[in-house]
Design an enzyme around this catalytic site. Structure first.
Site, PDB file in Angstrom:
ATOM      1  N   CYS A 257       1.873  -5.141  -6.266  1.00  0.00           N
ATOM      2  CA  CYS A 257       0.556  -4.466  -5.967  1.00  0.00           C
ATOM      3  C   CYS A 257      -0.175  -5.475  -7.208  1.00  0.00           C
ATOM      4  CB  CYS A 257      -0.046  -3.083  -6.110  1.00  0.00           C
ATOM      5  SG  CYS A 257      -1.478  -2.891  -6.682  1.00  0.00           S
TER       6      CYS A 257
ATOM      7  N   ASP B 271       2.991   0.335  -4.350  1.00  0.00           N
ATOM      8  CA  ASP B 271       1.505  -0.073  -4.622  1.00  0.00           C
ATOM      9  C   ASP B 271       1.298   1.079  -4.500  1.00  0.00           C
ATOM     10  OD1 ASP B 271      -0.217  -1.982  -4.243  1.00  0.00           O
ATOM     11  OD2 ASP B 271      -0.048  -1.484  -1.825  1.00  0.00           O
ATOM     12  N   SER B 272      -0.262   0.823  -4.887  1.00  0.00           N
ATOM     13  CA  SER B 272      -1.386   2.186  -4.693  1.00  0.00           C
ATOM     14  C   SER B 272      -1.497   2.730  -3.543  1.00  0.00           C
ATOM     15  CB  SER B 272      -2.466   1.268  -5.130  1.00  0.00           C
ATOM     16  OG  SER B 272      -3.238   0.602  -4.839  1.00  0.00           O
TER      17      SER B 272
ATOM     18  N   HIS C  53      -3.533  -6.424  -0.415  1.00  0.00           N
ATOM     19  CA  HIS C  53      -4.987  -6.422   1.086  1.00  0.00           C
ATOM     20  C   HIS C  53      -4.506  -7.344   2.241  1.00  0.00           C
ATOM     21  CE1 HIS C  53      -4.630  -2.848  -0.637  1.00  0.00           C
ATOM     22  NE2 HIS C  53      -5.354  -1.998   0.390  1.00  0.00           N
TER      23      HIS C  53
ATOM     24  N   GLU D 237      -9.073  -2.410   4.721  1.00  0.00           N
ATOM     25  CA  GLU D 237      -9.252  -0.225   4.949  1.00  0.00           C
ATOM     26  C   GLU D 237      -9.391   0.107   5.518  1.00  0.00           C
ATOM     27  OE1 GLU D 237      -7.764   1.113   1.899  1.00  0.00           O
ATOM     28  OE2 GLU D 237      -6.234   0.916   1.714  1.00  0.00           O
TER      29      GLU D 237
ATOM     30  N   CYS E  20      -4.234  -9.770  -4.388  1.00  0.00           N
ATOM     31  CA  CYS E  20      -3.831  -8.831  -3.792  1.00  0.00           C
ATOM     32  C   CYS E  20      -3.459  -8.995  -2.860  1.00  0.00           C
ATOM     33  CB  CYS E  20      -6.217  -8.282  -3.546  1.00  0.00           C
ATOM     34  SG  CYS E  20      -5.830  -6.639  -2.634  1.00  0.00           S
TER      35      CYS E  20
END
Ligand code: DGL
Length: 268
Positions: free
Chosen positions: A74, A11-12, A189, A155, A187
């Site tokens: 991702c 993932d990023s 996240h 985040e 996404c």
């Protein structure tokens, strides 16, 4: 390919740990090598060419470590680099993204429905979900909205609180994604705000996140290729291209347990 080899996941950054967690839950015998490209996050605002270059570099690392499959955990990288990676990796490993499992799921459960999609700009602007869902030819109407504030918000630890409720409400209230039967959290996240999205819709809209759907898809794929590990196979490893304490502290949010991050520079 050897069934005892690890599953590579990237993932990023650390958001893809939601997918890694789902994979570990579904496939406890498997060991994973996770790569978080923390030096280059966020991918969601990068060009397609940049995300492709990072993805190829990470695939090299995971192949070097003998991974039998590479999971692109991702949405932004799945939409920008999946086709390229599949070609690049060839027969050396399987490649899985987080979009195809979701599209397959939607095709089975939401024929003739209008469904929403939220994600980063990279993901939404790529139209990959739209194209793949159109290919299903099942009269599914997809309406999409980029929601770029959500990744930095999560985040920074802003979820399950009033401020994040308001931001989520402002996005989901957009008429572009009104009157839907289900919404795709596009996404990795977003599983962290799943509860808030469910609450926003008063449980009247199905909220779909790709982590478990991808884990089930991966399990079926490994099984079909006789690549499921028969027994507990080695330790999990978590690599990041840039290390800070705050990354390590945040891993617990996404993986539900704290992990030790090891720095692994992509370019010297
Ligand atoms: N994990 C990425 C995704 O699923 C979002 C974070 C980023 O923009 O790098 O799209």
């Amino acid at each position: 390919m050897d069934a005892s080899k690890p599953i590579g996941i990237f993932d990023s950054g650390i958001g893809g740990l939601t997918v890694a967690h789902a994979i570990k839950t579904r496939l406890p015998n498997e060991s994973i090598i996770y790569f978080g490209d923390t030096a280059h996050l966020p991918y969601g605002d990068k060009s397609e060419a940049a995300v492709q270059a990072y993805s190829v570099k990470i695939a090299d690392v995971l192949l070097q470590k003998g991974c039998k499959v590479i999971v692109i955990a991702c949405n932004s990288a799945s939409s920008a680099a999946y086709e390229l990676l599949k070609e690049y990796v060839g027969k050396k490993a399987l490649v899985v993204n987080v979009i195809d499992p979701m599209v397959e799921y939607v095709g089975i459960h939401y024929r003739n429905a209008r469904i929403g999609l939220i994600g980063t700009r990279r993901t939404i602007d790529s139209h990959v979900y739209q194209d793949k869902i159109s290919e299903l030819d099942q009269q599914i109407e997809l309406c999409s909205l980029p929601t770029p504030l959500l990744v930095p918000m999560i985040e920074e630890g802003f979820f399950n609180n009033r401020i994040s409720d308001e931001i989520i409400e402002a996005y989901l209230g957009d008429p572009v994604i009104s009157d839907i039967e289900a919404i795709i959290l596009g996404c990795t996240h977003y599983p962290l705000i799943r509860k808030q999205v469910v609450a926003y819709y008063n449980e009247k809209v199905h909220v779909l996140d790709s982590s478990d759907i991808t884990a089930v898809y991966l399990k079926d794929l490994l099984e079909a290729n006789h690549l499921l590990s028969a027994e507990q196979s080695g330790d999990d490893v978590f690599l990041v291209s840039d290390y800070t304490r705050s990354f390590e502290a945040s891993t617990k949010l996404f993986f539900r347990e704290r992990v030790e991050l090891i720095k692994y520079a992509l370019w010297e």
